[in-house]
Design an enzyme around this catalytic site. Structure first.
Site, PDB file in Angstrom:
ATOM      1  N   HIS A 161      33.918  44.141  49.296  1.00  0.00           N
ATOM      2  CA  HIS A 161      34.545  43.782  48.759  1.00  0.00           C
ATOM      3  C   HIS A 161      35.868  43.625  47.319  1.00  0.00           C
ATOM      4  O   HIS A 161      35.874  44.228  46.917  1.00  0.00           O
ATOM      5  CB  HIS A 161      35.837  44.389  50.311  1.00  0.00           C
ATOM      6  CG  HIS A 161      36.902  44.830  49.975  1.00  0.00           C
ATOM      7  ND1 HIS A 161      37.916  43.898  49.366  1.00  0.00           N
ATOM      8  CD2 HIS A 161      37.585  46.119  50.341  1.00  0.00           C
ATOM      9  CE1 HIS A 161      39.006  44.745  49.535  1.00  0.00           C
ATOM     10  NE2 HIS A 161      39.470  45.992  50.302  1.00  0.00           N
ATOM     11  N   GLU A 219      31.378  36.970  37.283  1.00  0.00           N
ATOM     12  CA  GLU A 219      30.597  35.276  37.818  1.00  0.00           C
ATOM     13  C   GLU A 219      31.442  34.652  36.961  1.00  0.00           C
ATOM     14  O   GLU A 219      31.826  33.700  37.174  1.00  0.00           O
ATOM     15  CB  GLU A 219      29.502  35.586  36.618  1.00  0.00           C
ATOM     16  CG  GLU A 219      28.127  36.988  36.983  1.00  0.00           C
ATOM     17  CD  GLU A 219      27.883  35.752  38.095  1.00  0.00           C
ATOM     18  OE1 GLU A 219      28.117  34.502  38.604  1.00  0.00           O
ATOM     19  OE2 GLU A 219      27.193  36.216  39.074  1.00  0.00           O
ATOM     20  N   SER A 265      48.947  45.846  45.284  1.00  0.00           N
ATOM     21  CA  SER A 265      48.234  45.504  45.997  1.00  0.00           C
ATOM     22  C   SER A 265      48.285  46.314  47.552  1.00  0.00           C
ATOM     23  O   SER A 265      47.431  46.267  48.167  1.00  0.00           O
ATOM     24  CB  SER A 265      48.363  43.689  46.131  1.00  0.00           C
ATOM     25  OG  SER A 265      48.131  43.178  45.177  1.00  0.00           O
TER      26      SER A 265
END
Length: 434
Positions: free
Chosen positions: A320, A106, A191
């Protein structure tokens, strides 16, 4: 397309290495051809046959589990003999991870952090962390926050990294959820997909050479298993006999690509068999099945220097990442069904309740408590300054290289020329000379 593999001895192979038992296979036999065993140097064992048959698949690999979806143990012999404190530690970590995900997800939607990835539906992998030794080295992909949580990574440390503030160990130079901890033997996440898999094989080989009685655990998804690095890593680990456990979270989707579009074979575990690696498929939503399998895999890796491949079958409930909208490639009903019928947290809670180790009141009380703690940490991390701007250039090399010095001078001139575009007040050591 036809793939042909020709496996022959080198012409330089001296004939004297062929013993009588071996050369027997190159002579004519009076037995039926289909009964004659053959041992070529390129395979472990085979036999001749007069029937031509192309092999596409073998029997499906079974999925090991301990509990059913109601938390009932199927075979008492498979139930791990753990203490109440141990079981509650795992359960509370699963709840903590779930609430942490909700709050930070959130926060990203509100623009307070730049990126986030949740663990919804896959929390049972924490059982794998419980099955390891604290000195075993972890190579994660990006959905393994629960492993760090189990090892003692604090809520403050999670928040500091996601906010890239002055207490972030990565000094603000990594995306959120790219955690790392030297003290907890957790290699910093990167990443690019699958880069950690061959690194894990190499690290395991180093542990073996050093004589350490520890192993490497490497986590990745089934999407990463479609990368070339996966195959290179497994082959290296198998041939060099590295003490590494490959833990594949097969959650059904690689970003937006469902598994049936990624491969046609029997999942990922079957590939390990092809490389000569001990492989097993486990119910990834059953925390005790994951725990048992990891303990057994670690024993093989540490005591026998055998790599192991674990394929944990689960389902990604969440998108995802915050950059993804999974409603574009799967139905809402499908996701809700998995949440309702195969929730790993609910399954463990029922197991605990069956033992009278937990109840609804305790559950509500802990959820309220941990939510307050997470929000307290959240508020504290948000108020901290960003790392010093000079940290952009520190630690890249042992000593600043000429190109690093040039880049630093360019940034200094830009800040001096456009001071209104660089809010230095939010950075630690405001006004520090570049």
């Amino acid at each position: 397309m036809i793939f042909a593999c020709r496996n022959v001895w080198s012409r330089k192979t001296p004939l004297n290495i062929l013993n009588r038992k071996t050369t027997r296979f190159w002579q004519f036999s009076t037995k039926a051809v289909k009964e004659e065993k053959v041992k070529f140097p390129g395979v472990t064992e085979s036999y001749f046959t007069d029937k031509m048959q192309f092999i596409q698949s073998v029997n499906p690999i079974p999925t090991y589990r301990v509990m059913d979806r109601q938390g009932k143990v199927l075979d008492p012999a498979q139930e791990p003999q753990v203490s109440k404190e141990f079981a509650l530690k795992i359960y509370k970590d699963m709840i903590t991870l779930n609430i942490l995900d909700l709050i930070l997800y959130e926060a990203q939607r509100q623009g307070r952090i730049s990126f986030y990835m949740t663990n919804y539906g896959e929390e049972a992998y924490i059982g794998s962390s419980a099955g390891l030794d604290s000195q075993d080295v972890i190579f994660g992909q990006y959905r393994e926050a629960g492993v760090l949580l189990y090892r003692g990574f604090t809520i403050d440390e999670f928040m500091n990294q996601c906010y890239s503030n002055e207490k972030d160990y990565g000094k603000g130079r990594q995306m959120p959820v790219h955690y790392g901890s030297k003290k907890l033997n957790f290699q910093t996440i990167s990443s690019p997909l699958a880069t950690q898999i061959p690194q894990a094989s190499g690290a395991a080989y180093a542990l073996k050479r050093a004589g350490n009685k520890n192993c490497v655990m490497c986590y990745f998804g089934e999407g990463a298993a479609s990368e070339g690095d996966f195959h290179a890593a497994l082959n290296l680990a198998a041939t060099m006999q590295c003490p590494v456990i490959f833990f594949c979270r097969n959650n059904g989707f690689a970003i937006s690509t469902p598994a049936f579009e990624q491969y046609k074979g029997d999942g990922v575990a079957s590939r390990g068999i092809g490389y000569g690696i001990n492989s097993i498929r486990v119910d990834g939503n059953d925390v005790w099945a994951v725990y048992n399998v990891t303990k057994a895999a670690r024993q093989l890796a540490v005591e026998e220097n055998r790599p192991v491949l674990i394929e944990a079958m689960t389902y990604r409930i969440s998108h995802h990442s915050t950059s993804d909208d999974s409603s574009a490639y799967r139905s809402k009903e499908e996701v809700e069904n998995w949440m309702r019928f195969d929730n790993p947290i609910v399954r463990l809670r029922r197991w605990l309740e069956n033992k009278n180790w937990w109840n609804e009141q305790e559950d509500k009380s802990y959820r309220t408590f941990i939510r307050k703690e997470i929000l307290k940490s959240f508020s504290k991390a948000e108020k901290l300054q960003k790392p010093s701007i000079t940290d952009l250039f520190n630690d890249v090399y042992d000593r600043p290289t000429p190109n690093i010095i040039i880049q630093r001078e360019k940034l200094k001139k830009l800040i001096e020329k456009y001071p209104n575009n660089y809010p230095l007040k939010i950075f630690k050591n405001e006004g520090e000379d570049l």
